[in-house]
Scaffold this active site. Structure first.
Site, PDB file in Angstrom:
ATOM      1  NE  ARG A 109      -2.148   1.899   3.236  1.00  0.00           N
ATOM      2  CZ  ARG A 109      -2.067   1.630   4.545  1.00  0.00           C
ATOM      3  NH1 ARG A 109      -2.719   0.633   5.068  1.00  0.00           N
ATOM      4  NH2 ARG A 109      -1.313   2.379   5.333  1.00  0.00           N
ATOM      5  CD  GLU A 128       4.624   4.096   5.792  1.00  0.00           C
ATOM      6  OE1 GLU A 128       5.718   3.584   6.088  1.00  0.00           O
ATOM      7  OE2 GLU A 128       3.579   3.891   6.447  1.00  0.00           O
ATOM      8  CG  ASN A 130       2.568   0.966   4.618  1.00  0.00           C
ATOM      9  OD1 ASN A 130       3.167   1.177   5.661  1.00  0.00           O
ATOM     10  ND2 ASN A 130       1.793   1.881   4.058  1.00  0.00           N
ATOM     11  CB  SER A 135      -3.873  -3.065   7.893  1.00  0.00           C
ATOM     12  OG  SER A 135      -3.460  -1.820   8.350  1.00  0.00           O
ATOM     13  CE  LYS A 290       8.229   5.370   8.016  1.00  0.00           C
ATOM     14  NZ  LYS A 290       7.730   4.032   8.358  1.00  0.00           N
ATOM     15  CE  LYS A 349       7.953  10.138   7.475  1.00  0.00           C
ATOM     16  NZ  LYS A 349       7.162   9.485   6.414  1.00  0.00           N
ATOM     17  CD  GLU A 353       7.142   0.695   8.255  1.00  0.00           C
ATOM     18  OE1 GLU A 353       6.043   1.176   7.939  1.00  0.00           O
ATOM     19  OE2 GLU A 353       8.199   1.001   7.676  1.00  0.00           O
ATOM     20  N   GLY A 354       3.927   1.519  11.873  1.00  0.00           N
ATOM     21  CA  GLY A 354       2.762   1.333  12.738  1.00  0.00           C
ATOM     22  C   GLY A 354       2.226   2.614  13.349  1.00  0.00           C
ATOM     23  NE  ARG A 435      -4.246   5.390   6.330  1.00  0.00           N
ATOM     24  CZ  ARG A 435      -2.963   5.191   6.651  1.00  0.00           C
ATOM     25  NH1 ARG A 435      -2.643   4.613   7.789  1.00  0.00           N
ATOM     26  NH2 ARG A 435      -2.011   5.581   5.830  1.00  0.00           N
TER      27      ARG A 435
HETATM   28  P1  ADP Z   1       4.344   4.647   9.772  1.00  0.00           P
HETATM   29  O1  ADP Z   1       5.187   3.577   9.210  1.00  0.00           O
HETATM   30  O2  ADP Z   1       4.443   4.783  11.248  1.00  0.00           O
HETATM   31  O3  ADP Z   1       2.941   4.586   9.264  1.00  0.00           O
HETATM   32  P2  ADP Z   1       4.562   7.049   8.167  1.00  0.00           P
HETATM   33  O4  ADP Z   1       5.739   7.487   7.416  1.00  0.00           O
HETATM   34  O5  ADP Z   1       3.416   6.564   7.354  1.00  0.00           O
HETATM   35  O6  ADP Z   1       5.023   5.968   9.229  1.00  0.00           O
HETATM   36  O7  ADP Z   1       4.076   8.235   9.076  1.00  0.00           O
HETATM   37  C1  ADP Z   1       3.013   8.113   9.992  1.00  0.00           C
HETATM   38  C2  ADP Z   1       2.061   9.289   9.860  1.00  0.00           C
HETATM   39  O8  ADP Z   1       2.766  10.512  10.039  1.00  0.00           O
HETATM   40  C3  ADP Z   1       1.435   9.398   8.479  1.00  0.00           C
HETATM   41  O9  ADP Z   1       0.292   8.586   8.402  1.00  0.00           O
HETATM   42  C4  ADP Z   1       1.160  10.881   8.378  1.00  0.00           C
HETATM   43  O10 ADP Z   1      -0.030  11.191   9.063  1.00  0.00           O
HETATM   44  C5  ADP Z   1       2.310  11.508   9.140  1.00  0.00           C
HETATM   45  N1  ADP Z   1       3.407  11.865   8.231  1.00  0.00           N
HETATM   46  C6  ADP Z   1       4.429  11.067   7.850  1.00  0.00           C
HETATM   47  N2  ADP Z   1       5.244  11.674   6.994  1.00  0.00           N
HETATM   48  C7  ADP Z   1       4.730  12.895   6.801  1.00  0.00           C
HETATM   49  C8  ADP Z   1       5.126  14.028   6.010  1.00  0.00           C
HETATM   50  N3  ADP Z   1       6.217  13.985   5.271  1.00  0.00           N
HETATM   51  N4  ADP Z   1       4.348  15.151   6.066  1.00  0.00           N
HETATM   52  C9  ADP Z   1       3.247  15.192   6.844  1.00  0.00           C
HETATM   53  N5  ADP Z   1       2.823  14.166   7.611  1.00  0.00           N
HETATM   54  C10 ADP Z   1       3.555  13.031   7.602  1.00  0.00           C
HETATM   55 MG    MG Z   2       2.231   4.975   7.395  1.00  0.00          MG
END
Ligand code: ADP
Ligand code: MG
Length: 459
Positions: A109, A128, A130, A135, A290, A349, A353-354, A435
């Site tokens: 995803r 990102e 996944n 899910s 990442k 970051k 994950e999660g 979401r």
């Molecule tokens: P995870 O693997 O924990 O899901 P993500 O990279 O998807 O990590 O980041 C988690 C959440 O943080 C995302 O669902 C989003 O809401 C927010 N986020 C992540 N990266 C960004 C970004 N570059 N700009 C704005 N919000 C972000």
């Molecule tokens: Mg995410």
């Protein structure tokens, strides 16, 4: 609304009962949180996200088959991040022994936000991808009907008819079924490797039901079950509790806390070494880190994976936000200085994950001040912060007061692929997920208790 969700919940309770009657555990079942109304999404960027998905599938698959690239990309990270290091060691062991299974199953995803700072223009930016336990393909197959019903009840018939059909569960199951079929043993099962406490069971159940429709047997097992009752025969066939496993579908195993003991790690290794098709296999798991995402954004890297396809490179790169290395050296030093000077422009970051792991705003300065002179900083990457325009909506979740809030949305696109040796047997985009969360929260998904399920209303 209450009635509709009541029916769904009743259905959930029944399936919960059937799956747990032997455990005699009383489980609380509640509805999945959702927005009261769908969220407007510009049609052009929505279509752009769907169109690039099969290229992302190909990219992930190519990375997973390139051990030199993975080793170079992850070298600095695995030196300081124990969890990624441990995964990498499993990957190396598998490479040394030789992969026992040539069938590859990917269920991805790719997540995006819209950067909308530019005079109302929307630019699609990947948050990102996944590759592990992506899910909400199950529940998002049900949310279109919820919003259709709400809009009808609100007298917004025209909008209700514009809610898109969406059935990722069917598409995900189609790919799992293909992998199972290629494995070629009718009695072998698809094993869902699930959490100790199965919070998101109904999302997974929709995929199971799709497999049942095809008479494909499924089992839900935990790491402990594999530790206690799992083994490989002399042909490396995986057996758990006496049953041969054709496909291991990991819905657990992406967080350090999923591996509480050495035995759990041994179970992961055993599954990786086995003849079962793994979704994902260890190298595809690493392809979704990442750090790999950041390395892909460096000039010239995508071109290596698509040497004769500049249009594909362009299509993928158009979705990249700014991503910056924190490796030791002048480039990493520049990243540190840039982040310290304007922390609100970035997200820091770690390789986790999660949801709930990223670092924002002034906390970026605190963390970077602590690690900037040491190799510890290479456990992180820095990313441009994406700024979607807030939209008002109500987030409905159990026990939360009903109120209108400013909300931000994240669009996910599901992609599936199956490869056997050099033959790509399937490579499809199979649906989407929207979401939405309150703009008060910087981070966090649905499982983290922050975001809720939504539907795009194309505008
Ligand atoms: P995870 O693997 O924990 O899901 P993500 O990279 O998807 O990590 O980041 C988690 C959440 O943080 C995302 O669902 C989003 O809401 C927010 N986020 C992540 N990266 C960004 C970004 N570059 N700009 C704005 N919000 C972000
Ligand atoms: Mg995410």
């Amino acid at each position: 609304i209450e009635y509709q969700w009541g029916c769904l919940c009743l259905f959930f309770v029944m399936s919960a009962f059937f799956s747990y009657n032997s455990l005699l555990v009383f489980q609380l079942v509640t509805y999945a949180p959702f927005t009261l109304f769908p969220t407007p999404v510009p049609k052009a960027v929505f279509l752009q996200a769907l169109a690039v998905q099969t290229h992302y599938n190909t990219l992930v698959d190519k990375i997973s088959q390139d051990p030199d690239f993975l080793e170079e990309a992850l070298a600095s990270t695995i030196a300081v991040d124990d969890f990624t290091g441990r995964l990498f060691r499993i990957h190396q062991q598998i490479l040394k022994e030789g992969r026992s299974q040539s069938i590859v199953l990917g269920l991805n995803r790719s997540d995006y936000m819209l950067d909308q700072r530019n005079n109302g223009l929307s630019s699609l930016k990947q948050i990102e991808i996944n590759t592990f336990a992506a899910s909400f393909g199950g529940l998002s197959s049900r949310t279109p009907d919820v919003h259709r019903q709400i809009l009808k009840m609100a007298g917004r018939l025209e909008e209700s008819q514009r809610i898109l059909d969406n059935d990722p569960a069917a598409g995900l199951a189609r790919a799992v079924a293909k992998a199972w079929e290629l494995y070629g043993s009718e009695r072998a099962v698809v094993m869902f490797l699930v959490e100790e406490s199965q919070r998101n069971i109904f999302d997974q159940r929709y995929i199971e039901y799709e497999l049942w429709k095809r008479n494909i047997p499924t089992k839900r097992k935990r790491f402990d079950d594999v530790c206690e009752k799992g083994s490989l025969d002399q042909d490396k066939r995986l057996f758990v509790d006496g049953q041969e496993v054709a496909v291991v579908y990991f819905r657990n195993g992406y967080m350090p806390q999923n591996y509480p003991s050495e035995k759990t790690w041994e179970a992961r290794l055993m599954m990786e070494r086995s003849l079962a098709v793994k979704c994902p296999d260890i190298s595809t798991h690493l392809a979704g880190t990442k750090k790999v995402q950041q390395v892909l954004a460096k000039p010239g890297v995508l071109e290596k994976f698509f040497p004769d396809k500049p249009q594909v490179v362009e299509q993928i790169r158009a979705t990249f936000a700014g991503l910056y290395t924190l490796d030791i050296g002048p480039e990493g030093d520049k990243t540190v200085a840039m982040a310290l000077a304007a922390p609100d422009q970035f997200v820091l970051k770690p390789q986790r994950e999660g949801g709930g792991n990223n670092i924002y705003g002034s906390e970026i300065c605190q963390v970077l001040q602590g690690v900037k002179e040491s190799t510890e900083r290479t456990a992180y990457i820095l990313m441009d912060k994406i700024h979607p325009a807030p939209v008002q909506n109500c987030l409905l979740r159990r026990d939360a007061p009903l109120q209108i809030s400013n909300c931000l949305s994240e669009l996910g696109v599901f992609g599936v692929y199956v490869r056997q040796g050099k033959d790509t047997v399937m490579n499809d985009c199979v649906g989407h997920l929207l979401r939405t969360k309150s703009s008060e929260h910087s981070d966090g998904g649905v499982a983290a208790g922050v975001a809720v399920l939504d539907n795009p209303l194309l505008v």
